[in-house]
Design an enzyme around this catalytic site. Sequence first.
Site, short mmCIF file in Angstrom:
data_model
loop_
_atom_site.label_atom_id
_atom_site.label_comp_id
_atom_site.label_asym_id
_atom_site.label_seq_id
_atom_site.Cartn_x
_atom_site.Cartn_y
_atom_site.Cartn_z
N LYS A 1 49.23 25.79 8.19
CA LYS A 1 49.62 26.99 8.11
C LYS A 1 51.24 27.12 7.91
O LYS A 1 51.94 26.28 8.51
CB LYS A 1 49.12 28.15 9.01
CG LYS A 1 49.93 28.07 10.20
CD LYS A 1 49.72 29.20 11.12
CE LYS A 1 50.66 29.18 12.18
NZ LYS A 1 50.43 30.02 13.37
N LYS B 1 57.47 29.05 11.21
CA LYS B 1 58.76 29.04 11.45
C LYS B 1 59.17 27.74 12.23
O LYS B 1 60.57 27.41 12.36
CB LYS B 1 59.19 30.13 11.94
CG LYS B 1 58.61 30.74 12.93
CD LYS B 1 59.06 32.02 13.37
CE LYS B 1 57.97 32.67 14.53
NZ LYS B 1 57.91 34.04 14.22
N LYS C 1 50.34 23.66 20.83
CA LYS C 1 51.82 23.76 21.22
C LYS C 1 52.01 22.69 22.42
O LYS C 1 53.00 22.33 22.57
CB LYS C 1 52.26 24.81 21.64
CG LYS C 1 52.44 25.91 20.45
CD LYS C 1 53.21 27.17 20.70
CE LYS C 1 53.52 28.08 19.64
NZ LYS C 1 54.27 29.30 20.04
P1 TYM Z 1 53.67 35.21 15.25
O1 TYM Z 1 55.26 35.70 15.80
O2 TYM Z 1 53.47 33.54 15.52
O3 TYM Z 1 53.60 35.69 14.27
C1 TYM Z 1 53.41 37.12 13.97
C2 TYM Z 1 52.50 37.68 12.78
O4 TYM Z 1 52.62 36.89 11.49
C3 TYM Z 1 51.27 36.23 11.26
N1 TYM Z 1 51.53 35.03 10.54
C4 TYM Z 1 51.02 34.65 9.33
N2 TYM Z 1 50.14 35.32 8.56
C5 TYM Z 1 49.73 34.70 7.32
N3 TYM Z 1 50.16 33.32 7.24
C6 TYM Z 1 51.09 32.58 7.86
N4 TYM Z 1 51.33 31.43 7.67
C7 TYM Z 1 51.29 33.35 9.42
N5 TYM Z 1 52.14 32.81 10.30
C8 TYM Z 1 52.09 33.78 11.21
C9 TYM Z 1 50.76 36.02 12.73
O5 TYM Z 1 49.19 36.10 12.52
C10 TYM Z 1 50.93 37.35 13.48
O6 TYM Z 1 50.13 38.27 13.05
N6 TYM Z 1 50.70 35.98 19.49
C11 TYM Z 1 51.53 36.68 18.39
C12 TYM Z 1 52.44 37.70 18.79
C13 TYM Z 1 52.16 38.83 19.69
C14 TYM Z 1 51.00 39.73 19.25
C15 TYM Z 1 51.03 40.42 20.44
C16 TYM Z 1 50.40 40.05 18.01
C17 TYM Z 1 52.11 38.90 21.01
N7 TYM Z 1 51.46 39.87 21.51
C18 TYM Z 1 50.00 41.77 20.47
C19 TYM Z 1 49.40 41.25 18.06
C20 TYM Z 1 49.41 41.84 19.17
C21 TYM Z 1 52.36 35.48 17.61
O7 TYM Z 1 52.70 34.40 18.08
O8 TYM Z 1 52.54 36.08 16.23
#
Ligand code: TYM
Length: 328
Positions: free
Chosen positions: A192, A195, A111
């Site tokens: 991957k 969004k 990022k």
């Molecule tokens: P975020 O918002 O990017 O994504 C949310 C969840 O979706 C999963 N994910 C995917 N799984 C499979 N294939 C993909 N292409 C894909 N893209 C996203 C992510 O692994 C995630 O589980 N840092 C985290 C948010 C967060 C969090 C937390 C998660 C903040 N605090 C505490 C768990 C516990 C994030 O950016 O997810």
Amino acid sequence: MQTIFSGIQPSGTLTLGNYLGALQQFVELQDEYDCYFCIVDEHAITVPQDRLALRKNIKSLAALYLASGIDPNKVTLFIQSEVTEHVQLAWILQSISYVGELERMTQYKDKSQGKEAVSSALLTYPSLMAADILLYNTNVVPVGDDQKQHLELTRNLAQRFNHRFNDIFTIPEIRIPKVGARIMSLQDPTKKMSKSDTNQKGYISMLDEPKQIEKKIKSAVTDSEGIVQFDKENKPGVSNLLTIYSVCTGESIESIEEKYAGKGYGDFKQGTADAVINVLVPIQEKYNELIDSEELDVILDKGADKASFTAGKTLKKAKKAVGLGRVR
Ligand code: TYM
């Protein structure tokens, strides 16, 4: 009962990757665990956000959680910024996080790459994520594959804190789905699905119309072999579609391969599109009923109260262990 915590950023409409990697498992787990599911808006502002779009995305994400099958009577659903303990514990955890380990996070590298101005919050993002998890004595964190490194750091920070101050935090385990943990871009299956992809054809949004879904899957990058076979290394595009098909229908990859043996990619892509549409359309229908309902606010208010109660107790212990404030 063991506790689960997980979060999703409200930084745009969720993709099929978010659903298959995260949301779908949340729904399965809600009966067996005490679940806290969070809309992590404070994480979202580590990169610039439009104020009005962010507000809209927060509400939209709450509706998507519920439309996907999250039951507010079973889980605690809440908005991160409405439970102030998250940033307070994050600050304490930042004081034991090392700049070097934060700089090694691949999400930070991705990022910040090529950017002139990178916010310090982007660097300390994992300390906030650790706070999210540790506030609730979390045992299990269900996430997609891309969050592995952040979870490892969370475990390290918890152990470091326990060792340095007092044994307060539960060391959480990561839970990654066997299939669907990393859904890839439809246009570049070595990356991957995300969004934030500038090419909209690379991802399926959870709110895409059936026609758009069909069009995107039909134009997904595959190869010229014409054989429907799972081979991640040599056939990443077809393997990604097989994964999507399998997770959407519950059918095994082998049985899908058999079904399309001797048939071309046209049939297979149509089958994949139908599988995705069958999963997403009922969610979209529920989403449309919920998005403007008052029910949503009641659920989020209740969630914030409940989360605050647990988080407040942990924060108090952590402050005491570190020596902040006064003894009262
Ligand atoms: P975020 O918002 O990017 O994504 C949310 C969840 O979706 C999963 N994910 C995917 N799984 C499979 N294939 C993909 N292409 C894909 N893209 C996203 C992510 O692994 C995630 O589980 N840092 C985290 C948010 C967060 C969090 C937390 C998660 C903040 N605090 C505490 C768990 C516990 C994030 O950016 O997810």
